[in-house]
Design an enzyme around this catalytic site. Structure first.
Site, PDB file in Angstrom:
ATOM      1  N   ASP A  14       0.823  -1.207   0.000  1.00 27.38           N
ATOM      2  CA  ASP A  14       0.000   0.000   0.000  1.00 27.38           C
ATOM      3  C   ASP A  14       0.856   1.255   0.000  1.00 27.38           C
ATOM      4  O   ASP A  14       1.776   1.388   0.813  1.00 27.38           O
ATOM      5  CB  ASP A  14      -0.917   0.002   1.234  1.00 27.38           C
ATOM      6  CG  ASP A  14      -1.769   1.246   1.316  1.00 27.38           C
ATOM      7  OD1 ASP A  14      -2.694   1.384   0.498  1.00 27.38           O
ATOM      8  OD2 ASP A  14      -1.486   2.100   2.185  1.00 27.38           O
TER       9      ASP A  14
ATOM     10  N   GLU B  58       0.526  -1.357  -5.247  1.00 27.58           N
ATOM     11  CA  GLU B  58      -0.657  -0.484  -5.332  1.00 27.58           C
ATOM     12  C   GLU B  58      -0.172   0.923  -5.634  1.00 27.58           C
ATOM     13  O   GLU B  58       0.304   1.640  -4.746  1.00 27.58           O
ATOM     14  CB  GLU B  58      -1.434  -0.532  -4.010  1.00 27.58           C
ATOM     15  CG  GLU B  58      -2.762   0.216  -4.040  1.00 27.58           C
ATOM     16  CD  GLU B  58      -2.650   1.663  -3.572  1.00 27.58           C
ATOM     17  OE1 GLU B  58      -3.509   2.473  -3.974  1.00 27.58           O
ATOM     18  OE2 GLU B  58      -1.718   1.982  -2.818  1.00 27.58           O
TER      19      GLU B  58
END
Length: 490
Positions: A194, A234
């Protein structure tokens, strides 16, 4: 290796109204056989922070309100299980940062956090500050007074409750190593990196997706692989960046696909979609909707780089979403509703398409036929509409697409024709052998055909946007099956 089957993206508590065990029961009960894996959105302590779990106070602990690591192990025993390694930051409420606030540089955790001085020891010019890429308005620095009587300027890429980690030093490396080891020991086999694109900062650059960032992703991916886990990067950025990143990690997200499908349905033109599908990474996860909203930047221009869509087309795309949702998305996007993301529209994908059942199935069919492993967000699974009541209550834009469900809502949703049609599409995607073969796409103007071929097995999706016709053709040897998407709604 990740199963080549449709995955679910969900919060444990928001989909069931309960906990991790209730999610496992749902997957083994009403949703039995539907999903090959689950991306379990942040389940760390706390799940209800200012960024719905993406601001962990303790990244290595399961929020006891929804379960334990043992519950994670049980879920991961039967499904591919993806968890978020929040690479870039930790909560300002964490015990580590609270110790820094109390003691300043005397804290044993001082090195864990990144300050402006770490990157700009000789000061930062106005030009250098303007060059920093940030997905949210305002400054990425937050001055904070500490107990040693000094005020230090910390790097806060996202919000002042998310303090950036110094991933280059021993303390930052040890922090992330601890989380990775915890994942590996508890049946997590896929790691979503992330906000990884922001992890490396360097003076004189835009501090986003640098050459050093690619090297860092290489090392982090190798480390996870050594522990038996795959990694997913991501990153929201220009489409060419996704192509480049795909070469450095196990998989990337195809974030350009959602806006391109909307553009095709809004304009009855498939040219941009076909262009992308001819060059898109094959080692990717595909999504239409996520917990963050509908990404827009990934299909558009960035700086002097042309996009798959031009600026006017991006504007038309966003305005059409607002119109289709009766301006509900406008209330949840941009400066509205305390929204801090510049590159996403907050709206359910179903409402972005004007709650049109056929268009929604076409969008999902294109997603399932595109290269990659498909993921379906829990709201999208049930064709959820914008949760305006939750938005009004929280005044958090992304909550428009983060509903709280329960068993009764799920039962009612499963009976809807559009959801029944979606489940049939998922079954086709999960079971047809050709999806393990070679992909090709062709089309122009108002139509396209997405084809998969493996030996004598073939499956093709043909869409004519202008006539609103979509047909799936399955062939094995001399046998052929034709399925109209309209028929899936009956």
């Amino acid at each position: 290796m990740m199963k080549n089957k449709v995955q679910l993206i969900t919060y444990a508590d928001r989909i069931t109204g309960q906990d991790i065990n209730a999610l496992t029961t749902l997957l083994n009960g009403p949703l039995h056989g539907v999903f090959g894996g689950v991306h379990l959105l942040p389940f760390y302590n706390p799940i209800d922070g200012s960024d719905a779990g993406f601001d962990p106070i303790d990244h290595s602990a399961v929020d006891e309100r929804i379960g334990t690591w043992q519950d994670i192990q049980v879920l991961g025993a039967d499904y591919d299980l993806m968890a978020d390694l929040i690479v870039n930051h930790v909560s300002a409420q964490s015990f580590q940062f609270q110790d820094v606030l109390a003691k300043g540089k005397a804290s044993s955790f001082w090195d864990l956090f990144l300050t402006k001085e770490d990157v700009f020891p000789n000061g930062m010019s106005d030009a250098e500050q303007k060059a920093i890429y940030r997905p949210r308005p305002g400054s990425c620095f937050t001055p904070m007074p500490c107990g040693d009587g000094q005020t230090y300027v910390f790097w806060t890429t996202f919000t002042d409750n998310q303090i950036d980690i110094n991933v280059k030093v021993a303390a930052g490396i040890a922090y992330l190593n601890n989380v990775l080891t915890k994942f590996s020991a508890n049946n997590v086999n896929i790691i979503r990196l992330d906000a990884a694109g922001y992890a490396i900062k360097q003076a004189g650059t835009n501090c986003f997706m640098l050459d050093e960032t690619f090297d860092y992703l290489d090392k982090l991916s190798a480390q996870a692989n050594a522990l038996g886990m795959e990694t997913i990067a991501e990153i929201h950025s220009h489409y060419q960046t996704q192509v480049d990143v795909a070469k450095r990690v196990n998989m990337v997200y195809d974030f350009a696909l959602p806006p391109l499908i909307l553009h095709s349905l809004f304009t009855n033109n498939s040219d941009a979609l076909v262009k992308w599908l001819n060059i898109s990474p094959r080692n990717c996860l595909t999504v239409l909707d996520t917990h963050d909203g509908i990404g827009i930047i990934d299909a558009g221009p960035m700086g002097d780089k042309p996009g798959l869509l031009n600026a006017a087309q991006i504007d038309n795309l966003v305005e059409t979403i607002h119109a289709n949702s009766n301006n509900q998305s406008r209330q949840a996007t941009g400066a509205a509703a305390s929204n801090v993301d510049l590159y996403q529209v907050n709206c359910t994908y179903y409402n972005a398409l004007g709650a049109n059942d056929f268009d929604y199935l076409v969008a999902r069919a294109i997603q399932f036929f595109a290269p990659g492993v498909p993921q379906v967000y829990y709201g999208g699974l049930f064709a959820a509409e914008n949760d305006m009541a939750l938005l009004a209550k929280s005044n958090v834009g992304r909550d428009i697409n983060r509903p709280y469900l329960d068993a009764d809502i799920i039962a009612q949703s499963l009976a809807k024709p559009v959801v029944q049609g979606l489940l049939k599409l998922i079954e086709i995607r999960n079971t047809h052998s050709a999806f393990a073969g070679e992909f090709s796409v062709e089309g122009d103007d108002n139509s396209c055909a997405l084809k998969w071929l493996l030996n004598d097995s073939e499956i093709v999706l043909k869409v004519n946007f202008a006539r609103r016709e979509a047909l799936i053709m399955e062939r094995t040897g001399n046998e052929q099956i034709l399925t109209s998407l309209n028929d899936l709604l009956n």
